[in-house]
Design a protein around this motif. Structure first.
Motif, PDB file in Angstrom:
ATOM      1  N   VAL A  24      13.016  53.631  15.564  1.00 32.26           N
ATOM      2  CA  VAL A  24      14.175  54.306  16.156  1.00 32.26           C
ATOM      3  C   VAL A  24      13.839  55.757  16.495  1.00 32.26           C
ATOM      4  N   SER A  25      13.047  56.405  15.645  1.00 36.22           N
ATOM      5  CA  SER A  25      12.665  57.793  15.916  1.00 36.22           C
ATOM      6  C   SER A  25      11.802  57.899  17.173  1.00 36.22           C
ATOM      7  N   VAL A  26      10.842  56.978  17.309  1.00 33.21           N
ATOM      8  CA  VAL A  26       9.994  56.985  18.513  1.00 33.21           C
ATOM      9  C   VAL A  26      10.831  56.713  19.763  1.00 33.21           C
ATOM     10  N   ALA A  27      11.762  55.773  19.656  1.00 36.31           N
ATOM     11  CA  ALA A  27      12.613  55.468  20.799  1.00 36.31           C
ATOM     12  C   ALA A  27      13.480  56.671  21.174  1.00 36.31           C
ATOM     13  N   GLY A  28      14.005  57.369  20.185  1.00 34.72           N
ATOM     14  CA  GLY A  28      14.789  58.563  20.474  1.00 34.72           C
ATOM     15  C   GLY A  28      13.957  59.656  21.108  1.00 34.72           C
ATOM     16  N   PHE A  29      12.698  59.807  20.642  1.00 32.70           N
ATOM     17  CA  PHE A  29      11.806  60.813  21.240  1.00 32.70           C
ATOM     18  C   PHE A  29      11.546  60.507  22.716  1.00 32.70           C
ATOM     19  N   VAL A  30      11.205  59.260  23.004  1.00 29.41           N
ATOM     20  CA  VAL A  30      10.908  58.883  24.389  1.00 29.41           C
ATOM     21  C   VAL A  30      12.149  59.003  25.263  1.00 29.41           C
ATOM     22  N   LEU A  31      13.292  58.624  24.727  1.00 27.59           N
ATOM     23  CA  LEU A  31      14.520  58.657  25.516  1.00 27.59           C
ATOM     24  C   LEU A  31      14.941  60.080  25.852  1.00 27.59           C
ATOM     25  N   VAL A  32      14.919  60.965  24.862  1.00 29.01           N
ATOM     26  CA  VAL A  32      15.453  62.313  25.058  1.00 29.01           C
ATOM     27  C   VAL A  32      14.441  63.229  25.739  1.00 29.01           C
ATOM     28  N   LEU A  33      13.199  63.211  25.301  1.00 29.86           N
ATOM     29  CA  LEU A  33      12.216  64.166  25.811  1.00 29.86           C
ATOM     30  C   LEU A  33      11.427  63.651  27.017  1.00 29.86           C
ATOM     31  N   VAL A  34      11.537  62.378  27.347  1.00 28.46           N
ATOM     32  CA  VAL A  34      10.846  61.840  28.518  1.00 28.46           C
ATOM     33  C   VAL A  34      11.846  61.258  29.514  1.00 28.46           C
ATOM     34  N   GLY A  35      12.736  60.389  29.038  1.00 32.40           N
ATOM     35  CA  GLY A  35      13.667  59.738  29.953  1.00 32.40           C
ATOM     36  C   GLY A  35      14.708  60.677  30.528  1.00 32.40           C
ATOM     37  N   VAL A  36      15.238  61.577  29.697  1.00 33.12           N
ATOM     38  CA  VAL A  36      16.280  62.488  30.191  1.00 33.12           C
ATOM     39  C   VAL A  36      15.749  63.436  31.267  1.00 33.12           C
ATOM     40  N   PRO A  37      14.566  64.091  31.093  1.00 33.55           N
ATOM     41  CA  PRO A  37      14.062  64.937  32.190  1.00 33.55           C
ATOM     42  C   PRO A  37      13.836  64.175  33.493  1.00 33.55           C
ATOM     43  N   ILE A  38      13.342  62.940  33.383  1.00 33.82           N
ATOM     44  CA  ILE A  38      13.136  62.146  34.599  1.00 33.82           C
ATOM     45  C   ILE A  38      14.465  61.849  35.279  1.00 33.82           C
ATOM     46  N   ALA A  39      15.469  61.463  34.492  1.00 34.27           N
ATOM     47  CA  ALA A  39      16.785  61.172  35.070  1.00 34.27           C
ATOM     48  C   ALA A  39      17.414  62.418  35.671  1.00 34.27           C
ATOM     49  N   VAL A  40      17.254  63.565  35.008  1.00 33.27           N
ATOM     50  CA  VAL A  40      17.850  64.807  35.528  1.00 33.27           C
ATOM     51  C   VAL A  40      17.218  65.199  36.858  1.00 33.27           C
ATOM     52  N   GLU A  41      15.883  65.139  36.944  1.00 35.63           N
ATOM     53  CA  GLU A  41      15.227  65.510  38.202  1.00 35.63           C
ATOM     54  C   GLU A  41      15.552  64.531  39.313  1.00 35.63           C
ATOM     55  N   THR A  42      15.705  63.244  38.967  1.00 31.34           N
ATOM     56  CA  THR A  42      16.027  62.257  40.005  1.00 31.34           C
ATOM     57  C   THR A  42      17.448  62.453  40.522  1.00 31.34           C
ATOM     58  N   LEU A  43      18.391  62.623  39.630  1.00 34.47           N
ATOM     59  CA  LEU A  43      19.795  62.735  40.033  1.00 34.47           C
ATOM     60  C   LEU A  43      20.108  64.088  40.673  1.00 34.47           C
ATOM     61  N   SER A  44      19.420  65.137  40.234  1.00 37.59           N
ATOM     62  CA  SER A  44      19.680  66.470  40.795  1.00 37.59           C
ATOM     63  C   SER A  44      18.770  66.797  41.961  1.00 37.59           C
ATOM     64  N   HIS A  45      17.881  65.846  42.336  1.00 36.94           N
ATOM     65  CA  HIS A  45      16.963  66.034  43.463  1.00 36.94           C
ATOM     66  C   HIS A  45      16.054  67.237  43.254  1.00 36.94           C
ATOM     67  N   GLY A  46      15.485  67.304  42.025  1.00 41.73           N
ATOM     68  CA  GLY A  46      14.483  68.319  41.747  1.00 41.73           C
ATOM     69  C   GLY A  46      14.998  69.610  41.181  1.00 41.73           C
ATOM     70  N   ARG A  47      16.257  69.649  40.723  1.00 42.13           N
ATOM     71  CA  ARG A  47      16.805  70.898  40.185  1.00 42.13           C
ATOM     72  C   ARG A  47      17.338  70.653  38.783  1.00 42.13           C
ATOM     73  N   SER A  48      16.520  70.898  37.775  1.00 38.00           N
ATOM     74  CA  SER A  48      16.975  70.836  36.396  1.00 38.00           C
ATOM     75  C   SER A  48      17.708  72.125  36.054  1.00 38.00           C
ATOM     76  N   LEU A  49      18.175  72.230  34.798  1.00 40.05           N
ATOM     77  CA  LEU A  49      18.924  73.427  34.403  1.00 40.05           C
ATOM     78  C   LEU A  49      18.042  74.672  34.459  1.00 40.05           C
ATOM     79  N   GLY A  50      16.804  74.559  33.965  1.00 37.18           N
ATOM     80  CA  GLY A  50      15.917  75.710  34.019  1.00 37.18           C
ATOM     81  C   GLY A  50      15.550  76.106  35.444  1.00 37.18           C
ATOM     82  N   LYS A  51      15.285  75.128  36.291  1.00 33.52           N
ATOM     83  CA  LYS A  51      14.958  75.442  37.687  1.00 33.52           C
ATOM     84  C   LYS A  51      16.168  75.988  38.423  1.00 33.52           C
TER      85      LYS A  51
END
Length: 317
Positions: A59-86
């Motif tokens: 569960v810990s590994v799944a949470g790591f992959v989901l939050v630190l890998v999946g969320v950035p990918i989803a944010v960049e895809t949905l925002s068309h390259g503009r995350s919060l920091g960018k």
């Protein structure tokens, strides 16, 4: 400015983001993501307290992959390259030709970011960005993407000229999936600077680009359409598809203009004649009139047949 130059000596007018601004944007993004990961980890630890250690580790590994890998990918895809920091730093991730990124670009950047940013604590990304002439890290190189500055004082974006009204919606059924990004880049840069070129050189460039585009689409070249107008119409069609993919379809799908068929260069029956239902006057026969005989043209033996009309884009002599 970017030093990306096409084969026609046209410079891509983008301002790449450098290491300081990119590092600040990544730091802000990681601050948000790590905070979210800690909150999710605490919640998962409490929820899985009754499970065995192996299940808790999974569960810990799944949470790591989901939050630190999946969320950035989803944010960049949905925002068309503009995350919060960018967004805070005025940056955006775009394709090499300046268009918006898609899921595959964000996926490659996110997968490489695990190695560049998390496993090496950003050292590999800093080295790659310093070595690159456009400040790109390895994820940008493999994804075919570029981080550019959006808030540039005095920057003026040259829009692509609009196609002629009679070409609106004419290429809606054209397959553009095989056209590479490099060709799109060359076409866009030519269209934004064609007024600055010599007419003869500009016509030759338009003919060459149009022939390359026709070869990539696999469709016959349009008859009677100038090369520059054809490029404008196809680029406008691609921009419309990107906008529909990014923001959803409009009230209705674009329809062909009245009298415009799906086939290129062939007017629909009645497109240039009187409206349907209009009575057409018939010639009145004259008594005693003899119709003129139809005489076939005489061709001398050995005379070569005239060449068929050209259908491609040929530059003027």
């Amino acid at each position: 400015m970017s030093d990306l130059v096409t084969g026609d000596a046209v410079v891509l007018g983008l301002r790449p983001a450098r290491l300081p601004s990119r590092a600040l944007a990544i730091f802000l993004d990681l601050l948000v993501y790590v905070t979210g990961y800690l909150i999710v980890s605490i919640a998962l630890t409490v929820a899985t307290a009754s499970l065995d250690p192996a299940a808790q580790a999974a569960v810990s590994v799944a949470g790591f992959v989901l939050v630190l890998v999946g969320v950035p990918i989803a944010v960049e895809t949905l925002s068309h390259g503009r995350s919060l920091g960018k967004l805070a730093c005025g940056l955006r991730v775009v394709r090499d030709d300046g268009g918006p990124i898609r899921f595959r670009h964000a996926l490659v950047r996110g997968a490489m970011g695990v190695v560049e940013l998390l496993m090496t604590f950003g050292a590999l990304a800093c080295i790659a960005s310093l070595v690159s002439a456009r400040g790109r890290r390895l994820g940008d190189v493999f994804a075919g993407a570029l981080v550019v500055r959006e808030r540039v004082p005095g920057a003026r974006v040259m829009p692509v000229p609009a196609p002629p009204p009679w070409l609106a919606g004419r290429f809606s059924g054209l397959d553009l999936s095989a056209v590479p990004d490099g060709l799109w880049l060359a076409i866009r840069q030519y269209l934004t600077r064609m007024d600055q070129l010599d007419p003869q050189v500009g016509a030759q460039m338009a003919a060459r680009l149009a022939d390359d585009l026709v070869a990539r689409t696999g469709a016959p070249p349009p008859v009677g359409v100038p090369a520059a107008a054809f490029l404008m119409a196809v680029v406008h069609e691609r921009q419309s598809r990107d906008a529909a993919r990014a923001f959803g379809p409009g009230p209705g799908a674009p329809a062909l203009p009245a009298g415009m068929p799906a086939a290129w260069g062939q007017p629909a029956p009645g497109a240039y004649g009187p409206p349907a239902g209009t009575p057409v006057p018939r010639p009145v026969p004259v008594a005693g009139a003899v119709p003129a005989p139809v005489v076939a043209p005489v061709v001398a033996p050995g005379t070569p047949a005239p060449p068929p009309p050209a259908t491609g884009f040929a530059p003027p002599a």
